[in-house]
Write an enzyme that holds these catalytic residues in place. Structure first.
Site, PDB file in Angstrom:
ATOM      1  N   GLU A  30      24.578 -48.785  18.946  1.00 28.72           N
ATOM      2  CA  GLU A  30      24.021 -49.303  20.211  1.00 28.72           C
ATOM      3  C   GLU A  30      23.959 -50.842  20.103  1.00 28.72           C
ATOM      4  OE1 GLU A  30      20.801 -47.260  21.738  1.00 28.72           O
ATOM      5  OE2 GLU A  30      21.464 -45.299  21.054  1.00 28.72           O
TER       6      GLU A  30
ATOM      7  N   HIS B 295      17.136 -30.707  28.235  1.00 29.78           N
ATOM      8  CA  HIS B 295      17.081 -31.867  27.179  1.00 29.78           C
ATOM      9  C   HIS B 295      16.498 -31.337  25.960  1.00 29.78           C
ATOM     10  CE1 HIS B 295      15.240 -35.670  25.894  1.00 29.78           C
ATOM     11  NE2 HIS B 295      16.744 -35.742  26.006  1.00 29.78           N
ATOM     12  N   HIS B 296      17.114 -31.776  24.810  1.00 30.58           N
ATOM     13  CA  HIS B 296      16.648 -31.453  23.383  1.00 30.58           C
ATOM     14  C   HIS B 296      16.596 -32.683  22.680  1.00 30.58           C
ATOM     15  CE1 HIS B 296      17.900 -26.767  23.384  1.00 30.58           C
ATOM     16  NE2 HIS B 296      16.869 -27.190  23.895  1.00 30.58           N
ATOM     17  N   GLU B 297      15.402 -33.366  22.587  1.00 32.25           N
ATOM     18  CA  GLU B 297      15.232 -34.492  21.723  1.00 32.25           C
ATOM     19  C   GLU B 297      14.642 -34.061  20.486  1.00 32.25           C
ATOM     20  OE1 GLU B 297      15.252 -37.522  19.670  1.00 32.25           O
ATOM     21  OE2 GLU B 297      15.786 -37.944  21.880  1.00 32.25           O
TER      22      GLU B 297
ATOM     23  N   HIS C 179      23.180 -37.691  22.670  1.00 31.10           N
ATOM     24  CA  HIS C 179      22.854 -38.943  22.650  1.00 31.10           C
ATOM     25  C   HIS C 179      22.393 -39.283  21.283  1.00 31.10           C
ATOM     26  CE1 HIS C 179      22.483 -40.446  26.985  1.00 31.10           C
ATOM     27  NE2 HIS C 179      23.220 -39.290  26.830  1.00 31.10           N
ATOM     28  N   GLU C 180      22.641 -40.512  20.874  1.00 30.36           N
ATOM     29  CA  GLU C 180      22.418 -40.879  19.320  1.00 30.36           C
ATOM     30  C   GLU C 180      23.220 -39.883  18.598  1.00 30.36           C
ATOM     31  OE1 GLU C 180      19.358 -42.045  21.950  1.00 30.36           O
ATOM     32  OE2 GLU C 180      19.368 -40.033  20.949  1.00 30.36           O
TER      33      GLU C 180
ATOM     34  N   GLU D 115      26.736 -40.172  24.017  1.00 30.92           N
ATOM     35  CA  GLU D 115      26.349 -41.740  24.425  1.00 30.92           C
ATOM     36  C   GLU D 115      27.144 -42.446  23.182  1.00 30.92           C
ATOM     37  OE1 GLU D 115      22.296 -43.816  24.557  1.00 30.92           O
ATOM     38  OE2 GLU D 115      22.506 -43.041  23.044  1.00 30.92           O
TER      39      GLU D 115
ATOM     40  N   GLU E  83      20.350 -47.784  29.979  1.00 28.91           N
ATOM     41  CA  GLU E  83      19.063 -47.715  29.699  1.00 28.91           C
ATOM     42  C   GLU E  83      18.689 -49.206  29.290  1.00 28.91           C
ATOM     43  OE1 GLU E  83      20.488 -46.068  25.902  1.00 28.91           O
ATOM     44  OE2 GLU E  83      21.062 -46.060  28.037  1.00 28.91           O
TER      45      GLU E  83
END
Length: 682
Positions: free
Chosen positions: A175, A377-379, A462-463, A481, A487
């Protein structure tokens, strides 16, 4: 003894004993030639010639190990084989429906001197638009388990030029804002890294089919000589593989213009065909979500009075999605674990237990009645050990609730992923820290994709680990991502500059789809801070940035203030039959055309940097003899994506009749853009 009778036998024995000769393989169009050989010291190498001129000069191949002698010198060529392909295959979804695979192949087997007599085959495929090669290790007594300390693959360029890159080995993963520098000034960079030589040749270095291996970074050793640098591991050895195995493909796209990079399919072609079979349970879509409001700090992921993922709030998003024909609603922060310090920790996340103010079953049922599906969503907070321990019941729960897409998250510093130092089959050994794109994380992401597929769920991490074309083999790996997304326009310092997207198109997006999360029509970030963009540019993103799931990121209340622009977002497809680059200069501007997979309509999107432009593009890709009604969303007079809000929001929507004989030269303001829908006239 009859000597004459023995002569054929003796001659045959001489040929059998003699080492095989290295060979050269050319591209189908004859412009690119690649030679594989071993030099006088037994160093295996390759070199690439383009149009008779050196492009990549003698570049070494090899490995070092943590517990064995290097595979660096003492090689002899002991066998060569050739092959070729000229086929076409179909994507279930993608930038284009049909992919042509046309290449010539040379495989050279090298044997190393010494008692172990270790062998390795280098398989080289040469396309008209680049090359891909990998190492293939057979099962062999001299190397029963390969504990790779480093891969020694070199890329030794013949000319300097300029490069577009982001740093590798730093804390913020991928990023970063891309830097434009001389090639000879690069240090250690992520791939894809894109270059233009002084002679005008465009190159992009990357890898394909990254499976059970560490990600490749590229490090400049000296001058114009680069070498692979594998992402680190807690085990010391960066890669551990037993028995026979193949490395990922090392790829080099080669083109005369940016168009050639954009339209290449090499990474996809170097991956295995679809292993999942029918994946019709996933439908490309546009979605909205309980997400942007958190980035604006209007609500929170954590529980409490500002909690965003409540039953009532999510139902309001579902109502808006149903009214405006969005296929899904993303809900972040619904599950327990967001309270306290979860960044790089993630030990408290539950992937099956909701906060008390969110009723997952009721919300899912409400969405189904409205013709909308939840996007789960799974963070993990970087805690893959905790996530893997819950992965099967978490995916089973989503399947039961009719959730067919999951956005993942792995928010942690690059070297701070909490993992188990064991194989997937033994999911919880000793907790250790791993790099975000080392072998252990590559294994983890593949495991998630496979478990999700079993439950008919598509994943959008993401990440992530970077894209290497595995969506061909696992079509449920729909997007990710892996770069600076929208963002950063909420709270980034700096925000994404106008050059960012015209650079992403020729760097990050060469590797595959990106969930950039466009569609911030208010053009305001946190605290009302201005976003460098015009209103028309936000619409252009839906064509310029490819993903089969495209978000309209702004708050529903903000989207509703722009009904004409919202109508375009509702209309524009998320799946394409064809994608073409009409004109571009890397980091400066790009104009892209894409054809709808479900109709004969075409869409064109243009974006520019901080300079106003009006590139002229031919419409000769349209059907001959057919008239099209073109609806154009463009920057209005006085528009300025770097100016005040009034100037940012100036937009003109107009219609024209166009044919394949016409050209378009639509003006783009600074930090601006445009979108065009071309529908065949009745």
């Amino acid at each position: 003894m009859n000597v004459f009778r023995l002569m054929p036998v003796l001659i045959a024995a001489m040929f059998l004993a003699a080492p095989a000769q290295a060979a050269t393989v050319t591209s189908p169009d004859g412009r690119t030639a690649v030679t594989l050989d071993a030099d006088g010291e037994g160093v295996a190498f390759y070199e690439v010639v383009r149009d008779g001129k050196p492009l990549i000069v003698k570049s070494a191949l090899g490995f070092t190990f943590t517990d064995a002698d290097p595979m660096r010198r003492g090689f002899k060529v002991v066998g060569t084989t050739t092959d070729k392909a000229d086929t076409r295959w179909e994507q279930p979804w993608g930038e284009r429906r049909f992919i042509a695979d046309r290449h010539n192949e040379l495989a050279v087997t090298f044997r190393q001197d010494g008692a172990a007599r270790r062998t390795v085959t280098v398989r080289m495929r040469v396309f008209d638009d680049g090359i891909g090669f990998r190492y293939e290790f057979p099962q062999q007594a001299g190397l029963p388990t390969a504990r790779i300390a480093e891969e020694l693959t070199e890329f030794n360029l013949s000319q300097d030029g300029e490069a577009w890159s982001i740093p590798a080995g730093d804390w913020n993963r991928y990023e970063y804002i891309y830097s434009r520098t001389p090639i000879s000034s690069l240090s250690t960079v992520h791939t894809p890294v894109t270059m233009r030589t002084a002679g005008g040749t465009y190159l992009s270095f990357h890898e394909a089919a990254l499976v059970d291996y560490s990600s490749m970074w590229i490090k400049r050793v000296d001058g114009l000589r680069f070498r692979t640098l594998l992402a680190p591991s807690s085990r010391g050895a960066k890669v551990v593989r037993s028995g026979a195995f193949d490395t990922p493909w090392r790829t080099v796209l080669i083109a005369d213009a940016p168009k050639g990079l954009f339209e290449s399919n090499i990474e996809l072609n170097l991956n295995e065909p679809n292993k999942l079979g029918d994946v019709s349970w996933f439908k490309p879509m546009k979605y909205i979500g309980v997400w942007w409001e958190m980035h604006l700090e209007n609500s929170s992921w954590a529980s409490g009075p500002k909690h965003g993922a409540t039953t009532a709030n999510t139902k309001a998003y579902i109502d808006f999605a149903a009214q405006h024909h969005f296929g899904g609603v993303l809900v972040e922060g619904w599950n327990k674990g967001w309270d306290g310090n979860w960044f790089g920790n993630g030990r408290d996340f539950s992937f099956t237990q909701a906060y008390p103010d969110f009723d997952l079953a009721a919300v899912s049922a409400y969405a189904r009645r409205k013709g909308v599906q939840l996007i789960g969503h799974h963070e993990t907070g970087g805690n893959t050990a905790n996530y893997e321990a819950q992965l099967e019941p978490a995916m089973a729960l989503y399947e039961k609730m009719g959730v067919h897409v999951v956005k993942g998250g792995n928010v942690a510093d690059a070297g701070g992923i909490i993992s188990c130092n064991a194989d997937i089959a033994d999911p919880c050994g000793k907790e250790v820290l791993e790099w975000h794109d080392g072998q252990r994380q590559v294994q983890h992401h593949m495991h998630v994709v496979e478990v999700a597929a079993k439950h008919h769920i598509a994943v959008n991490p993401h990440e992530p680990v970077k894209d290497t074309g595995l969506r061909r083999t696992y079509p449920n790996w729909v997007s990710r991502e892996g770069a600076r997304g929208a963002e950063y326009d909420a709270w980034g310092v700096p925000k994404n500059p106008p050059s960012h997207v015209p650079t992403l198109i020729f760097t990050r997006l060469l590797s595959g789809p990106m969930d950039y999360t466009p569609g911030v029509l208010s053009l305001e970030g946190r605290g009302g801070t201005p976003i460098p963009s015009t209103l028309a540019r936000q619409l252009a993103y839906y064509i310029a940035i490819y993903s089969p799931i495209q978000m309209a990121a702004d708050l529903p209340a903000n989207l509703a203030k722009y009904p004409r622009e919202l109508a375009f977002i509702e209309q524009v497809p998320a799946d394409w039959a064809e994608s073409l680059m009409l004109d571009a200069s890397i980091g400066e501007y790009a104009v892209i055309a894409r054809k709808d997979r479900k109709s004969a309509a075409w869409y064109i999107g243009g974006v520019t940097d901080d300079k106003p432009r009006a590139p002229s593009v031919a419409l000769d890709f349209l059907d001959k003899g057919r008239s099209y009604t073109a609806t154009i969303w463009r920057d209005g007079d006085g528009a300025d994506g770097l100016g005040d809000q009034s100037a940012k929001h100036r937009i003109v929507i107009e219609t024209r009749k166009l044919t394949s004989r016409d050209t378009l030269a639509i003006p783009m303001a600074a930090a601006g853009g445009y979108a065009v829908a071309l529908v065949p006239a009745k």
